[in-house]
Design a protein around this motif. Structure first.
Motif, PDB file in Angstrom:
ATOM      1  N   ASP A  11      -2.506  -2.353   7.744  1.00 30.53           N
ATOM      2  CA  ASP A  11      -2.086  -1.384   8.687  1.00 30.53           C
ATOM      3  C   ASP A  11      -0.761   0.079   7.890  1.00 30.53           C
ATOM      4  O   ASP A  11      -1.021   0.646   8.892  1.00 30.53           O
TER       5      ASP A  11
ATOM      6  N   PRO B 101      -8.929   2.164  18.920  1.00 29.55           N
ATOM      7  CA  PRO B 101      -8.352   2.123  16.621  1.00 29.55           C
ATOM      8  C   PRO B 101      -9.147   1.019  16.144  1.00 29.55           C
ATOM      9  O   PRO B 101      -9.254   0.963  15.112  1.00 29.55           O
TER      10      PRO B 101
ATOM     11  N   ARG C 156     -11.425   1.119  12.913  1.00 29.00           N
ATOM     12  CA  ARG C 156     -11.422   0.819  11.909  1.00 29.00           C
ATOM     13  C   ARG C 156     -11.656  -0.353  11.275  1.00 29.00           C
ATOM     14  O   ARG C 156     -11.992  -0.584   9.956  1.00 29.00           O
TER      15      ARG C 156
ATOM     16  N   TYR D   6      -4.318   2.940   6.341  1.00 28.35           N
ATOM     17  CA  TYR D   6      -4.365   2.747   7.535  1.00 28.35           C
ATOM     18  C   TYR D   6      -3.392   3.920   8.774  1.00 28.35           C
ATOM     19  O   TYR D   6      -3.513   5.173   8.958  1.00 28.35           O
ATOM     20  N   ASN D   7      -1.832   3.595   8.752  1.00 28.00           N
ATOM     21  CA  ASN D   7      -1.157   4.114   9.709  1.00 28.00           C
ATOM     22  C   ASN D   7      -0.806   5.977   8.833  1.00 28.00           C
ATOM     23  O   ASN D   7      -0.453   6.564  10.005  1.00 28.00           O
ATOM     24  N   ARG D   8      -0.218   5.616   7.642  1.00 22.02           N
ATOM     25  CA  ARG D   8      -0.059   6.436   6.743  1.00 22.02           C
ATOM     26  C   ARG D   8      -1.354   7.858   6.712  1.00 22.02           C
ATOM     27  O   ARG D   8      -1.020   8.593   7.044  1.00 22.02           O
TER      28      ARG D   8
ATOM     29  N   ILE E 169      -3.059   8.171   9.883  1.00 19.59           N
ATOM     30  CA  ILE E 169      -3.469   8.867  11.081  1.00 19.59           C
ATOM     31  C   ILE E 169      -1.779   9.690  10.847  1.00 19.59           C
ATOM     32  O   ILE E 169      -2.241  10.690  11.225  1.00 19.59           O
ATOM     33  N   GLU E 170      -0.988   9.496  10.326  1.00 24.55           N
ATOM     34  CA  GLU E 170      -0.067  10.472   9.751  1.00 24.55           C
ATOM     35  C   GLU E 170      -0.392  12.261   9.516  1.00 24.55           C
ATOM     36  O   GLU E 170       0.383  12.777   9.747  1.00 24.55           O
TER      37      GLU E 170
END
Length: 230
Positions: free
Chosen positions: A216, A180, A184, A219-221, A223-224
């Protein structure tokens, strides 16, 4: 009493600053950070009336639709050149990751140079060192992009201690993200290039820092959203 007065004046100053920003028409992006003079990263502020297309339309990576008639998840439209508009920038990041994964699966594009050479081909002029942001994608081609990896590829690779032609090893079996940090860096390098110098500082090719970062939370959203649709 002194403490109360101090709190009052601090509150008044904050309200005044907020009011000034509103009068100036400034908005602050949620999830996009730009490098400051001291090396830290802070939110990007922009005026919707004259900001780059990507900031105004939640497309920080300069992504076009998946084909002439299709749309990415979360895509709400496109401009005359085919660049997508999104309801949320997380959808644009999600689409970019999906596209990079397709590049690896279909074309064996595994290095920053291969991935971004395909994403920003020579005719696009994106990332060409001699072409100003206003002239990108205006036709005529950029011969330097045919012999030199795009600026964004140089930045992404250098940020993670690799060469532009090294295998980033981004995805493993089943499309699982293996590194990751490298993914990124690739995203951030493209965002820096596509948003451009008006809002993202442009580091020299010889330096490892990148001008803008996706935080962060966003980015995490992304990926979800990717996992949900995969």
């Amino acid at each position: 009493m002194a403490l109360a007065l101090a709190l009052f004046w601090a509150s008044a100053a904050l309200a005044q600053n907020s009011s000034t920003a509103q009068r100036a028409g400034q908005q602050t992006t949620s999830g996009l950070l730009a490098r400051q003079g001291d090396g830290s990263y802070g939110p990007v502020a922009f005026d919707p009336s004259n900001a780059p297309f990507g900031l105004r339309n939640n497309n920080w990576v300069g992504l076009k639709g998946p084909n002439l008639s299709g749309r990415w998840p979360g895509q709400t439209g496109a401009n005359a050149q085919g660049f997508a508009t999104f309801e949320d920038p997380a959808y644009a990041i999600r689409a970019f990751i999906d596209l990079v994964r397709q590049y690896q699966d279909r074309y064996k594009a595994r290095s920053a140079a291969d991935i971004l050479g395909r994403y920003s081909p020579a005719g696009d002029c994106s990332g060409a060192p001699s072409v100003s942001p206003a002239e990108r994608r205006e036709g005529g081609g950029c011969p330097e992009n045919q012999t030199t990896p795009p600026v964004s590829a140089m930045r992404a690779a250098r940020a993670v201690g690799l060469q532009p032609t090294d295998d980033l090893k981004l995805f493993g079996p089943g499309g699982r993200i293996e590194h990751p940090d490298r993914l990124r860096a690739l995203i951030d390098a493209v965002v820096t290039q596509e948003v451009g110098p008006s809002h993202c500082p442009q580091p020299p090719r010889s330096e490892a820092w990148i001008g803008c970062r996706v935080d962060d939370g966003l980015y995490n959203r992304a990926i979800e959203l990717l996992d949900r649709r995969s």
